[in-house]
Design a protein around this motif. Structure first.
Motif, PDB file in Angstrom:
ATOM      1  N   SER A   5     110.349  78.137  39.376  1.00 30.44           N
ATOM      2  CA  SER A   5     111.089  76.809  40.113  1.00 30.44           C
ATOM      3  C   SER A   5     110.749  76.377  41.353  1.00 30.44           C
ATOM      4  CB  SER A   5     112.646  76.906  39.402  1.00 30.44           C
ATOM      5  OG  SER A   5     113.165  75.693  39.666  1.00 30.44           O
ATOM      6  N   LEU A   6     110.987  77.476  42.005  1.00 28.05           N
ATOM      7  CA  LEU A   6     111.080  77.224  43.465  1.00 28.05           C
ATOM      8  C   LEU A   6     109.870  76.948  43.976  1.00 28.05           C
ATOM      9  CD1 LEU A   6     113.096  80.496  44.756  1.00 28.05           C
ATOM     10  CD2 LEU A   6     113.776  78.132  44.770  1.00 28.05           C
ATOM     11  N   ILE A   7     108.659  77.532  43.477  1.00 27.66           N
ATOM     12  CA  ILE A   7     107.396  77.262  43.870  1.00 27.66           C
ATOM     13  C   ILE A   7     106.927  75.563  43.453  1.00 27.66           C
ATOM     14  CG2 ILE A   7     104.692  77.657  43.589  1.00 27.66           C
ATOM     15  CD1 ILE A   7     105.494  80.538  43.214  1.00 27.66           C
ATOM     16  N   ASN A   8     107.557  75.250  42.369  1.00 24.81           N
ATOM     17  CA  ASN A   8     107.154  73.875  41.822  1.00 24.81           C
ATOM     18  C   ASN A   8     107.857  72.794  42.719  1.00 24.81           C
ATOM     19  OD1 ASN A   8     105.391  74.162  39.700  1.00 24.81           O
ATOM     20  ND2 ASN A   8     107.036  74.911  38.338  1.00 24.81           N
ATOM     21  N   ASP A   9     109.231  73.395  43.041  1.00 23.09           N
ATOM     22  CA  ASP A   9     110.065  72.516  43.872  1.00 23.09           C
ATOM     23  C   ASP A   9     109.151  72.156  45.265  1.00 23.09           C
ATOM     24  OD1 ASP A   9     111.941  72.048  41.997  1.00 23.09           O
ATOM     25  OD2 ASP A   9     113.169  73.702  42.788  1.00 23.09           O
ATOM     26  N   LEU A  20      99.017  74.821  40.560  1.00 23.71           N
ATOM     27  CA  LEU A  20      99.945  73.845  41.221  1.00 23.71           C
ATOM     28  C   LEU A  20      99.018  72.602  41.753  1.00 23.71           C
ATOM     29  CD1 LEU A  20     101.807  76.531  43.534  1.00 23.71           C
ATOM     30  CD2 LEU A  20     102.650  75.081  41.649  1.00 23.71           C
ATOM     31  N   ALA A  21      99.814  71.731  41.733  1.00 22.47           N
ATOM     32  CA  ALA A  21      99.530  70.480  42.207  1.00 22.47           C
ATOM     33  C   ALA A  21      99.415  70.359  43.883  1.00 22.47           C
ATOM     34  CB  ALA A  21     100.054  69.340  41.758  1.00 22.47           C
ATOM     35  N   TRP A  22      98.518  71.447  44.446  1.00 19.77           N
ATOM     36  CA  TRP A  22      98.660  71.598  46.022  1.00 19.77           C
ATOM     37  C   TRP A  22      98.295  70.183  46.704  1.00 19.77           C
ATOM     38  CZ3 TRP A  22      94.043  71.192  47.983  1.00 19.77           C
ATOM     39  CH2 TRP A  22      92.783  71.393  47.262  1.00 19.77           C
ATOM     40  N   TYR A  23      97.604  69.583  45.963  1.00 23.45           N
ATOM     41  CA  TYR A  23      96.989  68.478  46.802  1.00 23.45           C
ATOM     42  C   TYR A  23      97.934  67.449  46.964  1.00 23.45           C
ATOM     43  CZ  TYR A  23      96.817  67.175  41.773  1.00 23.45           C
ATOM     44  OH  TYR A  23      97.180  67.021  40.460  1.00 23.45           O
ATOM     45  N   ARG A  24      99.099  67.344  46.435  1.00 30.52           N
ATOM     46  CA  ARG A  24     100.316  66.396  47.002  1.00 30.52           C
ATOM     47  C   ARG A  24     100.962  67.055  48.179  1.00 30.52           C
ATOM     48  NH1 ARG A  24     103.647  66.303  41.270  1.00 30.52           N
ATOM     49  NH2 ARG A  24     101.884  65.231  39.935  1.00 30.52           N
ATOM     50  N   SER A  41      99.291  77.585  53.208  1.00 29.77           N
ATOM     51  CA  SER A  41     100.390  78.617  52.848  1.00 29.77           C
ATOM     52  C   SER A  41     101.000  79.306  51.629  1.00 29.77           C
ATOM     53  CB  SER A  41     101.737  77.950  53.404  1.00 29.77           C
ATOM     54  OG  SER A  41     101.792  77.406  54.657  1.00 29.77           O
ATOM     55  N   LEU A  42     100.041  78.425  50.648  1.00 27.05           N
ATOM     56  CA  LEU A  42     100.306  79.076  49.077  1.00 27.05           C
ATOM     57  C   LEU A  42      99.316  80.345  48.855  1.00 27.05           C
ATOM     58  CD1 LEU A  42     100.622  75.582  47.470  1.00 27.05           C
ATOM     59  CD2 LEU A  42     102.446  77.368  47.717  1.00 27.05           C
ATOM     60  N   VAL A  43      98.536  80.456  49.620  1.00 24.95           N
ATOM     61  CA  VAL A  43      97.235  81.445  49.312  1.00 24.95           C
ATOM     62  C   VAL A  43      97.929  82.797  49.006  1.00 24.95           C
ATOM     63  CG1 VAL A  43      95.233  82.521  50.089  1.00 24.95           C
ATOM     64  CG2 VAL A  43      95.462  80.107  50.463  1.00 24.95           C
ATOM     65  N   LEU A  44      98.671  83.332  49.771  1.00 25.61           N
ATOM     66  CA  LEU A  44      99.417  84.654  49.818  1.00 25.61           C
ATOM     67  C   LEU A  44     100.540  84.736  48.662  1.00 25.61           C
ATOM     68  CD1 LEU A  44     100.058  85.734  53.505  1.00 25.61           C
ATOM     69  CD2 LEU A  44      98.455  86.353  51.877  1.00 25.61           C
ATOM     70  N   ILE A  45     100.998  83.589  48.327  1.00 29.60           N
ATOM     71  CA  ILE A  45     101.906  83.520  47.109  1.00 29.60           C
ATOM     72  C   ILE A  45     101.097  83.699  46.001  1.00 29.60           C
ATOM     73  CG2 ILE A  45     103.376  82.063  45.819  1.00 29.60           C
ATOM     74  CD1 ILE A  45     104.537  80.964  48.425  1.00 29.60           C
ATOM     75  N   ILE A  46     100.184  82.884  45.929  1.00 35.36           N
ATOM     76  CA  ILE A  46      99.072  82.959  44.889  1.00 35.36           C
ATOM     77  C   ILE A  46      98.647  84.463  44.450  1.00 35.36           C
ATOM     78  CG2 ILE A  46      97.044  82.108  43.817  1.00 35.36           C
ATOM     79  CD1 ILE A  46      97.584  79.454  45.160  1.00 35.36           C
ATOM     80  N   ALA A  47      98.200  84.941  45.761  1.00 41.66           N
ATOM     81  CA  ALA A  47      97.663  86.444  45.706  1.00 41.66           C
ATOM     82  C   ALA A  47      98.617  87.456  45.028  1.00 41.66           C
ATOM     83  CB  ALA A  47      97.171  86.818  46.927  1.00 41.66           C
ATOM     84  N   MET A  48      99.777  87.221  45.675  1.00 35.62           N
ATOM     85  CA  MET A  48     100.994  88.141  45.002  1.00 35.62           C
ATOM     86  C   MET A  48     101.186  88.237  43.586  1.00 35.62           C
ATOM     87  SD  MET A  48     103.504  88.630  48.244  1.00 35.62           S
ATOM     88  CE  MET A  48     104.580  89.749  47.263  1.00 35.62           C
TER      89      MET A  48
END
Length: 400
Positions: free
Chosen positions: A230-234, A341-345, A354-361
């Motif tokens: 939920s936090l990542i989507n927010d 994730l819709a990171w392009y938004r 900044s999402l790269v490490l979150i995705i890796a973990m």
């Protein structure tokens, strides 16, 4: 962070069943950093009493198998009871010596309730607590009902028998040999019957305690994974650029804390889970052999007894595997969420990087293990059943 005004009631509701069961064994850790000498002494006496009752069943049963019983088939039947008691002693010892680790896990759960992220996050956690409580109640229902039947109904319905020496024999829950006294004479018989009943109660409580801790911690981890999603989507859907950094920091901290808690839970429950899986595998094998033997002998009471015990043990290991499966599924959902994730938004590419490490973990599996090499999952439950059947076939061939 959302100020959870109801966190004291939430914590009480979360740990209520675990606290009741843990205190029956004297292994429920105190949340206070300093305990009084009286509490420490009473806890030690409680633990020593449990060990004494377990020893009062295990040692006479082993002596009976070695000294008195000469029939291999009967020795094999008694082996399941002795093995269950031995496994219970080992599991209880682990619970006693890992109280500090259990306390650390419980304190992390308490902190998460106190610092819950939002009302929606609190609802996620409450839903998972309800699931954990249902699993604990089911485990207790199966274990205690089977134990009550085995410890009271079966020996009492057998009544009395007369052996070849014209001596009246009264049956105990577990056949036993006492070196220094006759267990058939009152009040020795009544005392040993009560002690074996209490020993059985302790064994079943040990199993339920381990299951309750696994359910509590695993379901809490599942809630944390849902909150993290939920936090990542927010973060991705945030339109105010000024709040992006704060949301990112919150998500990173949540993920780091979750991974730390997961590792702590794994280190705390890994050995007990391994004993549970290995012990249940061998018990299912031996109980299966006993069922076949009683079917051939047409002993209805004993056959029903072993069926009840087999169902109880089988359902117990299924609960452990189900808990591990739920945690693994939540980890896979998190991995799928971060990869789609819709990171392009996001307003610029720096925010997206900044999402790269979150995705890796997030792609690191969250699988609860028995020891460090057996994943708890529905597939593992199938492997346990297949392994038990294989051992059963080997025993049948050897006994023939």
């Amino acid at each position: 962070m959302y100020a959870n005004k109801h966190y004291e009631n939430d914590i009480k509701y979360t740990m209520q069943l675990n606290r009741i069961i843990g205190r029956l064994l004297g292994v429920w850790p105190s949340m206070d950093t300093k305990s009084s000498n009286f509490k420490n002494l009473s806890r030690i006496l409680h633990i020593l009493t449990c060990y004494f009752l377990l020893a009062c069943e295990l040692i006479p049963t082993i002596l009976y198998v070695i000294v008195i019983e000469k029939r291999p088939s009967v020795k094999l039947k008694l082996a399941s009871s002795a093995m269950f008691t031995t496994t219970a002693v080992l599991k209880y010892s682990i619970l006693v010596f890992t109280q500090n680790q259990i306390r650390n896990c419980l304190m992390r759960v308490r902190d998460d309730w106190q610092n819950v992220a939002s009302p929606r996050a609190r609802q996620f956690m409450i839903d998972k607590v309800r699931t954990a409580r249902r699993l604990i109640l089911l485990c207790g229902l199966f274990m205690y009902s089977a134990g009550l039947y085995f410890r009271t109904f079966v020996p009492l319905t057998k009544g009395k028998s007369i052996n070849d020496r014209n001596i009246t024999i009264r049956f105990l829950p577990c056949p036993s040999y006492f070196i220094y006294f006759d267990g058939q004479i009152s009040p020795a018989y009544e005392i040993m019957f009560t002690m074996q009943f209490l020993s059985g109660f302790i064994k079943y409580t040990i199993t339920v305690t381990i299951c309750s801790l696994a359910a509590l911690f695993a379901m809490h981890l599942c809630a944390q994974l849902e909150i993290l999603m939920s936090l990542i989507n927010d973060y991705v859907n945030e339109s105010d650029e000024k709040k992006l950094t704060k949301r990112l920091a919150t998500a990173v901290k949540y993920q780091t804390d979750m991974r730390t808690f997961f590792q702590l839970v794994q280190n705390t429950l890994g050995n007990t889970n391994l004993l549970e899986v290995m012990g249940c595998t061998l018990l299912v094998c031996l109980l299966g052999h006993n069922i076949i033997t009683e079917w051939e002998d047409q002993d209805v009471i004993a056959l029903f007894l072993y069926l009840v015990l087999l169902t109880s043990i089988g359902f117990n290991i299924f609960i452990f595997c189900f808990i591990g499966e739920q945690l693994s599924e939540e980890g896979e959902k998190l991995s799928l969420t971060v990869c789609t994730l819709a990171w392009y938004r996001l307003p610029d590419m720096n925010k997206a990087r900044s999402l790269v490490l979150i995705i890796a973990m997030s792609n690191i599996p969250t699988k609860l293990k028995a020891g460090k090499f057996i994943d708890l999952s529905i597939k593992t439950f199938g492997d346990v059943v297949k392994t038990a059947v294989t051992y059963l076939n080997i025993i049948r061939r050897v006994m023939e």
